[in-house]
Motif scaffolding. Structure first.
Motif, PDB file in Angstrom:
ATOM      1  N   PHE A 136       1.056  -0.847   0.056  1.00  0.00           N
ATOM      2  CA  PHE A 136       0.492  -0.610  -0.144  1.00  0.00           C
ATOM      3  C   PHE A 136       1.449   1.512  -0.385  1.00  0.00           C
ATOM      4  CE2 PHE A 136      -1.898   3.309   2.806  1.00  0.00           C
ATOM      5  CZ  PHE A 136      -3.245   3.456   2.121  1.00  0.00           C
ATOM      6  N   GLY A 137       0.217   2.204  -1.067  1.00  0.00           N
ATOM      7  CA  GLY A 137       1.591   3.513  -0.908  1.00  0.00           C
ATOM      8  C   GLY A 137       1.251   4.365   0.258  1.00  0.00           C
ATOM      9  N   GLY A 138       1.223   4.262   1.321  1.00  0.00           N
ATOM     10  CA  GLY A 138       1.327   4.831   2.543  1.00  0.00           C
ATOM     11  C   GLY A 138       1.709   4.323   3.682  1.00  0.00           C
ATOM     12  N   PRO A 139       1.945   4.749   4.939  1.00  0.00           N
ATOM     13  CA  PRO A 139       2.214   4.328   5.788  1.00  0.00           C
ATOM     14  C   PRO A 139       1.138   3.461   6.763  1.00  0.00           C
ATOM     15  CG  PRO A 139       1.593   6.796   6.648  1.00  0.00           C
ATOM     16  CD  PRO A 139       1.715   6.464   5.007  1.00  0.00           C
ATOM     17  N   TYR A 140       1.584   3.060   7.985  1.00  0.00           N
ATOM     18  CA  TYR A 140       0.380   2.354   8.929  1.00  0.00           C
ATOM     19  C   TYR A 140      -0.947   2.532   8.846  1.00  0.00           C
ATOM     20  CZ  TYR A 140      -1.255  -0.601  12.552  1.00  0.00           C
ATOM     21  OH  TYR A 140      -1.955  -1.477  12.244  1.00  0.00           O
ATOM     22  N   SER A 141      -1.109   3.898   9.203  1.00  0.00           N
ATOM     23  CA  SER A 141      -2.241   4.513   9.758  1.00  0.00           C
ATOM     24  C   SER A 141      -2.977   4.763   8.687  1.00  0.00           C
ATOM     25  CB  SER A 141      -2.304   5.321  10.434  1.00  0.00           C
ATOM     26  OG  SER A 141      -1.378   6.724   9.802  1.00  0.00           O
ATOM     27  N   ALA A 142      -2.773   5.429   7.397  1.00  0.00           N
ATOM     28  CA  ALA A 142      -3.571   5.457   5.983  1.00  0.00           C
ATOM     29  C   ALA A 142      -4.008   3.645   5.754  1.00  0.00           C
ATOM     30  CB  ALA A 142      -2.525   6.368   4.918  1.00  0.00           C
ATOM     31  N   TRP A 143      -2.777   3.209   5.666  1.00  0.00           N
ATOM     32  CA  TRP A 143      -3.242   1.435   5.856  1.00  0.00           C
ATOM     33  C   TRP A 143      -4.163   0.863   6.214  1.00  0.00           C
ATOM     34  CZ3 TRP A 143      -2.529  -2.602   8.306  1.00  0.00           C
ATOM     35  CH2 TRP A 143      -2.466  -4.245   7.253  1.00  0.00           C
ATOM     36  N   LYS A 144      -3.940   0.888   7.610  1.00  0.00           N
ATOM     37  CA  LYS A 144      -4.595   0.531   8.761  1.00  0.00           C
ATOM     38  C   LYS A 144      -6.585   1.182   8.152  1.00  0.00           C
ATOM     39  CE  LYS A 144      -6.294  -1.692  11.922  1.00  0.00           C
ATOM     40  NZ  LYS A 144      -7.645  -1.748  12.444  1.00  0.00           N
ATOM     41  N   ALA A 145      -6.161   2.435   8.285  1.00  0.00           N
ATOM     42  CA  ALA A 145      -7.813   3.334   7.174  1.00  0.00           C
ATOM     43  C   ALA A 145      -8.028   2.728   6.380  1.00  0.00           C
ATOM     44  CB  ALA A 145      -7.526   4.253   7.555  1.00  0.00           C
ATOM     45  N   TRP A 146      -7.306   2.721   5.127  1.00  0.00           N
ATOM     46  CA  TRP A 146      -8.040   1.879   4.114  1.00  0.00           C
ATOM     47  C   TRP A 146      -8.850   0.319   4.662  1.00  0.00           C
ATOM     48  CZ3 TRP A 146      -5.498  -2.362   1.477  1.00  0.00           C
ATOM     49  CH2 TRP A 146      -6.163  -3.384   0.552  1.00  0.00           C
ATOM     50  N   LEU A 147      -7.885  -0.185   4.645  1.00  0.00           N
ATOM     51  CA  LEU A 147      -8.123  -1.849   5.362  1.00  0.00           C
ATOM     52  C   LEU A 147      -9.484  -1.997   6.497  1.00  0.00           C
ATOM     53  CD1 LEU A 147      -7.761  -4.857   4.668  1.00  0.00           C
ATOM     54  CD2 LEU A 147      -6.624  -4.328   7.261  1.00  0.00           C
ATOM     55  N   ASP A 148      -9.885  -0.899   7.128  1.00  0.00           N
ATOM     56  CA  ASP A 148     -10.958  -0.967   7.585  1.00  0.00           C
ATOM     57  C   ASP A 148     -11.925  -0.539   6.484  1.00  0.00           C
ATOM     58  OD1 ASP A 148      -9.892  -1.698   9.712  1.00  0.00           O
ATOM     59  OD2 ASP A 148      -9.335   0.425  10.733  1.00  0.00           O
ATOM     60  N   THR A 149     -11.954   0.407   5.758  1.00  0.00           N
ATOM     61  CA  THR A 149     -12.552   0.623   5.103  1.00  0.00           C
ATOM     62  C   THR A 149     -13.690  -0.175   4.395  1.00  0.00           C
ATOM     63  OG1 THR A 149     -12.416   3.305   5.352  1.00  0.00           O
ATOM     64  CG2 THR A 149     -13.375   2.508   3.385  1.00  0.00           C
ATOM     65  N   GLU A 150     -12.469  -0.619   3.286  1.00  0.00           N
ATOM     66  CA  GLU A 150     -12.562  -2.068   2.607  1.00  0.00           C
ATOM     67  C   GLU A 150     -12.662  -3.367   2.797  1.00  0.00           C
ATOM     68  OE1 GLU A 150     -11.439  -5.732   0.388  1.00  0.00           O
ATOM     69  OE2 GLU A 150     -11.240  -4.942   2.184  1.00  0.00           O
ATOM     70  N   GLN A 151     -12.698  -3.648   4.038  1.00  0.00           N
ATOM     71  CA  GLN A 151     -13.190  -4.515   5.379  1.00  0.00           C
ATOM     72  C   GLN A 151     -14.684  -4.186   5.313  1.00  0.00           C
ATOM     73  OE1 GLN A 151     -12.733  -8.083   6.004  1.00  0.00           O
ATOM     74  NE2 GLN A 151     -11.558  -7.466   3.950  1.00  0.00           N
ATOM     75  N   SER A 152     -15.156  -3.179   5.531  1.00  0.00           N
ATOM     76  CA  SER A 152     -16.333  -2.379   5.790  1.00  0.00           C
ATOM     77  C   SER A 152     -17.428  -2.903   4.231  1.00  0.00           C
ATOM     78  CB  SER A 152     -16.386  -1.500   6.571  1.00  0.00           C
ATOM     79  OG  SER A 152     -17.763  -0.515   6.649  1.00  0.00           O
ATOM     80  N   ALA A 153     -16.839  -2.086   4.121  1.00  0.00           N
ATOM     81  CA  ALA A 153     -17.645  -2.311   2.360  1.00  0.00           C
ATOM     82  C   ALA A 153     -17.358  -3.476   2.096  1.00  0.00           C
ATOM     83  CB  ALA A 153     -17.040  -1.738   1.586  1.00  0.00           C
ATOM     84  N   ALA A 154     -16.910  -4.904   1.835  1.00  0.00           N
ATOM     85  CA  ALA A 154     -16.436  -6.472   1.312  1.00  0.00           C
ATOM     86  C   ALA A 154     -17.745  -6.950   2.451  1.00  0.00           C
ATOM     87  CB  ALA A 154     -15.067  -6.486   1.520  1.00  0.00           C
TER      88      ALA A 154
END
Length: 558
Positions: free
Chosen positions: A222-240
């Motif tokens: 992922f292009g970004g630090p941990y907090s950005a990745w975690k936010a993306w993953l949480d959003t992606e998992q919520s959408a999933a």
């Protein structure tokens, strides 16, 4: 979202299994870019093994690894010959010796061959060591004279000095105090070249450009630090999860529609049979009606089944996006500690503090201040002296580099004191010792809870992801992550439950999800907790009622 980078390390279907056949990585394919990347993943996912494969200290059973330059690895557990010099730890011992020999008049040609172009090696090394706080003259000191934190920092300086195009760091801040952690962060922040860092230190991960995750033998970047990745993953998992819910609703509707179609077909068929029985129409007409109804019913069934199959496939596709991870589930028993009960007293020669009732106390301070020794004194005062590894012990003859105990076993401040007012203390040392190495996992847990049957013990162990035949394996055969979970289970499943939990750097060996579970369990625990940690984020989440700092033998309230 995941990013595509110019590759410095390329993995093609990399597969690795242990000698006993246990598979760890299966056809891992992916790439690391040329910048600074944090590599995250659950304990046991294979992160450390992947670094060793990239460094070439392990070989894959299948697949290939391509690197754009030399690779240097700083392993999680440093194996140090304490009698060697710091210069040797940095990897410049021979060059430094050759330079000094030439300076003293020895013009042997082999010295010049050894030096090459590194005539300024001593100046560069001294400056690099000074940058991380090590004094002038440190190059000639024995490694054993350094504190654990200093040894890790020196080893990290060595990686930087050797200048490999690709540097791999495995948990570089484990056991380091705040000052040493800050220096590691500074080094990483200014690192040139490709850097891949495995870490559970979220503050360190924030210093990096990209975040890679190893999950189920899949590597994503992922292009970004941990907090950005975690936010993306949480959003992606919520959408999933929402997509899966919607897909299941569609499947339910399609099944209901198919059932209604079948019911309508059955009603029409029954009506046709009644007409035939009453001979309400000529036989040829009734036959034509029957054939038409069968054709129509067949088409309706095919269409309905196709819709159900498509809806079921959509559910499967959506479900694969949703992570159904096994997580450690920590449910602590009630130790029945009243709010006024005195649990322990700790302090120095001038002041003392009483841990009372279900209080949370954080003990902080630099490495070498004596925090671990203070905890050991507290546990010993309850009548159960903690195990301290001897020179011939299995974990290498003493505390691990970087640990607080490494600097305190022989020089603990004499005025720091601790006294337990209960004999029910659960102690988790940062060395994760105290387990019977040759005994099975189940036997180790049974010793802590002799009144609990084996079936119930196995059920409780399953909450720590210790299942199946693993319970019968000796502790000495466990992986590092498994060993830590057994030690944690032995502490938290004790019967009767401890009045006081004493935790020495508990987050060093835990993945981020398990840290979340531990925080949640400690928040609900009705006993007292005394925790030593350099992880400010963890201490903040635990919610310490009292924070004490031990420094130079003196204890102060923060």
């Amino acid at each position: 979202m995941p990013t595509t980078l110019t590759s410095a390390v390329t993995l093609d279907r990399v597969t690795f299994a242990w000698p006993d056949g246990t598979a760890l990585l299966s056809e891992v394919t992916g790439a690391f870019g040329g910048g600074r990347t944090g590599l995250v993943g659950r304990n046991g996912s294979g992160k450390s093994t992947l670094l060793k494969l990239i460094a070439g200290t392990l070989a894959p059973a299948f697949g290939s690894i391509t690197t754009a330059g030399r690779v240097d690895l700083l392993p999680q557990q440093l194996t140090l010959d304490t009698g060697r010099r710091v210069a040797d730890l940095l990897g410049i011992g021979e060059v430094l010796g050759a330079v000094r020999a030439i300076e003293h008049g020895d013009v042997d040609e082999r010295h010049f061959d050894t030096v090459g172009d590194d005539w300024d090696v001593e100046a560069r090394a001294t400056a690099a060591l000074a940058e991380v706080g090590l004094p002038k003259g440190a190059l000639d000191r024995a490694i054993g004279e350094l504190s654990g934190g200093e040894a890790v920092l020196a080893a990290l300086v060595g990686v930087r000095l050797r200048g490999a195009e690709i540097a791999l760091l495995d948990e570089p801040t484990n056991n380091l105090d705040r000052d040493a952690r800050a220096r590691v962060h500074d080094l990483v922040r200014t690192w040139r070249g490709t850097l891949i860092v495995v870490s559970h230190d979220t503050a360190l991960l924030e210093e990096l450009d990209d975040t890679a995750e190893l999950y189920g033998s899949e590597l994503s970047v992922f292009g970004g630090p941990y907090s950005a990745w975690k936010a993306w993953l949480d959003t992606e998992q919520s959408a999933a999860a929402q997509a899966e819910t919607t897909a299941r609703q569609v499947l339910k509707r399609e099944k209901r529609d198919r059932q209604q179609i079948e019911s309508a077909i059955a009603t029409r068929d029954a009506h046709g049979k009644k007409l035939a029985a009453r001979k309400a129409a000529p036989k040829i007409v009734l036959g034509a009606m029957k054939r038409s109804a069968q054709v129509t019913a067949g088409k309706l069934r095919v269409e309905a089944n196709e819709k159900v199959d498509a809806a079921r496939a959509a559910v499967d596709t959506a479900g694969r996006r949703v992570r159904d991870d096994d997580t450690v589930r920590i449910d602590l028993p009630d130790p029945d500690v009243g709010t006024g009960r005195r649990i322990a007293t700790i302090g120095d020669g001038e002041r003392s503090w009483i841990i009372q009732g279900p209080e949370r106390v954080a003990l902080i301070g630099p490495n070498g201040a004596g925090k671990t020794t203070l905890l050991e004194r507290l546990v010993a005062s309850a009548g159960a002296a903690p195990h301290v590894p001897s020179a011939g012990s299995a974990d290498g003859g003493g505390p691990k580099p970087g640990s607080d105990a490494a600097s305190t076993l022989h020089s603990a401040p004499s005025d720091a004191r601790a006294e337990a007012h209960t004999d029910r203390i659960g102690y988790l040392s940062q060395r994760v010792d105290g387990l019977e190495e040759d005994a099975a996992v189940l036997a180790n847990i049974r010793a802590a809870a002799p009144g609990v049957g084996d079936v119930e013990l196995r059920n409780r162990l399953a909450r720590f992801l210790i299942r199946g035949d693993t319970v019968h394996r000796p502790v000495s055969a466990l992986s590092g992550g498994e060993r830590f979970r057994v030690a944690l289970a032995r502490l938290l499943l004790a019967d009767p439950p401890p009045h006081l939990l004493v935790l020495d750097e508990p987050t060093n060996n835990l993945d981020l999800d398990t840290v979340d579970q531990l925080v949640e369990a400690l928040s609900a625990y009705r006993g007292a907790v005394l925790v030593v940690s350099h992880d400010d984020a963890f201490l903040s989440r635990v919610g310490a009622d009292l924070t004490l700092e031990l420094r130079e033998g003196r204890m102060t309230e923060v």
